[in-house]
Design a protein around this motif. Structure first.
Motif: not given
Lengths: 92, 373
Positions: A34, A86-88, B176, B178, B221, B223
Motif C-alpha cells: 500500500r 486500524e489499517k496496520g 497482514r 490476505e 489486518v 485484506d
C-alpha cells in the motif's frame, strides 16, 4: 470509538516507512503493498512519529507551529492515528 | 494531459516456478528461462522506474527466488530508493537466504499458501512438501525482522478451512493476512469450473472474515478480495488501466496488467526498445483504456465510471469477446448473463485441475470435489 491515551508513543508498524518523494515533491507512506499520499496536515503529524514523541508531545509541537485550537489539533491527530492503527500502518 | 506517475512496478523476474498452481496468474504461454532479462537490464529498469515516480517494487514471477541474482537486484532497487516487496511461494528459501535478503534491504515478504491442510496444500500447488516448508519460512522471515503478509488463495476446494487459515495467520507474527479469492484469468480461467465457490460458501467465508476482523482488531489486518463472479459491481482492475501500476514480464514486455497479453490488437513495448517513461506516457497500449474516453454504454454515462473504470478489460475480453465492453461482472452489462451461466456450469462440474506448466496443458487424474457445506 476508543480514546487514545496522550502518553502513547505511536510507531510505524514493521515494514512501514515515511519517505520524501522527489518526483511528487511530497512525503509518502510506504507500507506492505500500500501507498498513502497524506495531505499537508496529516504529513505534519506523520513526520513526528519517530518512536520518541508521545501523542501529547506531537500535539504540543503542532500547537506551537500551527494556528489552530489545541483541542482541534488533538482530535485530528488522534483520529488520524486511530485510522492508521486500524489499517496496520502505526502501532499505538 | 500527462498521466500521474505510477505507484508500483511489478517485476516478473521469471516465469519459472517449482509450484504448478492451477490458478496461476501467469499467461498460458510461459516465458522460457533463456528469454529472461539479464541482471543489468533489470537494474536499468529499476532505475527508470524510480525516475518515473514508482515508489514500490514488487518482485514477482513465477517464483522470483529461482533467480540467483535476486540479492544483487534487491540491493540495486534499495539503492534507487524503492520500497521492495518479495512475492514468493517460499519453497526455495532457507534461513540463510532470508537473512541475505534482509541484509540487502528487503522491506516486506508476501508468502503464498495454497491451503492450511498440508496434504491438500501440496496437492493444489502440485509440489510435495511445500506446505511444511512455507510454515518454516514464515517463522524465518519474522526471525529476520522482516514484515510479513500471508496470502491464502481461496476457492471451492479449500474455503471450508478458512477459519484455520486465519487462526494460523494470527499466530504467525504476520502484520497482514490476505484472503484472496481466485481471480479468473490465465490458468484460473482454464480451471474455473473446478475452482468457483458456491454462493453459500462465499457467504459463510465473508461472515467468517467479518467476525475475525472484529475479533482480531487489526492484529493482523485481514485484506479480503472477493470473487467478482458474485459481485454486483465490477472492481477497479489494477486501480484503473494505466493509472497506478505497470508490469514488466520476464522477457521485457511492459504491460498495464498481468493478463494484458490476452487482449488482441495491442502492441506492448519492450524495455529493450522503449523507456518505461515513454511507454507509461505515450504508448497506445497504456492509453487505449486509460481514463474514460474509450468507454461505450453502459459505462460512458454511468455515475460509477470513475470508481470502477469499467472494470477489468481482460474479463471483458474473456466473457464478452471484446475488451472495450463493460466488464460483464457489472449487472448493467448486456453480457452479464454469461457470468451466471459460468456459475451454473461450475456447480454441475467435477472437472479435474489443469496444472500450470511450460509444456502446455496437462490434465492430471481427477480429484474428488468436496460437497459444498
Amino acid at each position: 470509538m476508543t480514546t487514545i491515551d496522550g502518553s502513547v508513543v505511536p510507531r510505524f508498524a514493521p515494514g512501514v516507512r515515511l519517505q520524501f518523494d522527489q518526483r511528487r515533491n511530497a512525503w509518502v507512506v510506504l507500507s506492505p503493498e500500500r501507498v498513502f499520499l497524506p495531505d499537508e496536515p496529516a504529513t505534519a503529524i506523520l513526520r513526528l512519529i519517530d518512536g520518541s514523541h508521545s501523542l501529547d508531545a506531537i500535539v504540543a509541537d503542532l500547537v506551537r507551529r500551527f494556528e489552530a485550537p489545541a483541542d482541534r489539533i488533538s482530535a485530528d491527530a488522534a483520529a488520524l492515528l486511530r485510522e492508521l492503527s486500524e489499517k496496520g500502518v502505526v502501532t499505538l | 494531459m500527462m498521466p500521474a506517475p505510477p505507484l508500483g512496478l511489478v517485476a516478473e523476474l521469471t516465469h519459472r516456478c517449482p509450484l504448478r498452481c492451477p490458478y496461476c496468474s501467469n499467461p498460458l504461454e510461459l516465458v522460457r528461462a533463456g528469454q529472461e532479462l539479464d541482471t543489468s537490464t533489470w537494474r536499468r529498469v529499476f532505475d527508470e522506474a524510480a525516475a518515473l515516480g514508482v515508489l514500490q517494487l514488487h518482485l514477482s514471477g513465477g517464483e522470483p527466488t529461482v533467480r540467483n541474482d535476486l540479492p544483487a537486484l534487491l540491493r540495486h532497487a534499495v539503492g534507487a530508493g524503492l520500497y521492495t516487496n518479495l512475492i514468493t511461494s517460499g519453497v526455495l528459501l532457507d534461513r540463510e537466504a532470508i537473512g541475505d535478503l534482509a541484509a540487502a534491504g528487503l522491506d516486506h515478504v508476501q508468502l503464498s499458501f495454497q491451503d492450511i491442510d498440508p496434504a491438500e496444500a501440496d496437492r493444489i500447488g502440485g509440489y510435495a512438501g511445500g506446505h511444511d516448508k512455507k510454515r518454516a519460512v514464515a517463522r524465518w522471515v519474522r526471525e529476520a525482522g522482516l514484515a510479513l503478509t500471508l496470502n491464502f488463495v481461496v476457492h471451492r476446494q479449500n474455503l471450508e478451512r478458512l477459519p484455520e487459515m486465519i487462526a494460523f495467520g494470527a499466530d504467525s507474527g504476520a502484520g497482514r493476512i490476505e484472503i484472496a479469492h481466485v481471480q479468473y484469468h490465465g490458468w484460473a480461467f482454464e480451471n474455473r469450473s473446478a475452482l468457483l465457490p458456491s454462493r453459500e460458501q462465499l457467504e459463510i467465508a465473508t461472515a467468517e472474515v467479518d467476525a475475525a476482523r472484529t475479533r482480531l482488531n487489526g492484529r493482523p489486518v485481514i485484506d479480503y478480495v472477493v470473487p467478482d463472479y458474485y459481485a454486483a459491481r465490477p472492481k477497479a482492475c489494477m486501480g484503473g488501466w494505466g493509472q497506478r501500476l505497470l508490469i514488466v514480464t520476464p522477457a521485457g514486455k511492459i504491460l498495464p496488467c498481468h493478463a494484458a497479453e490476452s487482449l488482441p490488437g495491442l502492441v506492448f513495448p519492450r524495455v529493450q526498445d522503449a523507456s518505461l517513461e515513454a511507454t507509461w506516457q505515450h504508448s497506445d497500449a497504456f492509453n487505449r483504456f486509460r481514463s474514460t474516453e474509450w468507454m461505450r454504454e453502459p459505462c460512458r454515462s454511468c455515475d460509477h465510471r470513475e470508481e470502477d473504470w469499467g472494470g477489468c478489460r481482460c474479463q471483458a475480453m474473456a466473457l464478452a469477446g471484446d475488451a472495450a465492453e463493460a466488464d460483464p461482472i457489472c449487472g448493467l452489462s448486456p453480457f452479464h448473463e454469461r457470468v451466471a451461466a459460468a456459475l451454473m456450469e461450475s456447480h454441475a462440474s467435477a472437472a479435474p485441475f489443469i496444472y500450470r506448466g511450460v509444456t502446455g496443458r496437462k490434465k492430471l487424474p481427477a480429484i474428488a470435489v468436496r460437497a459444498n457445506r
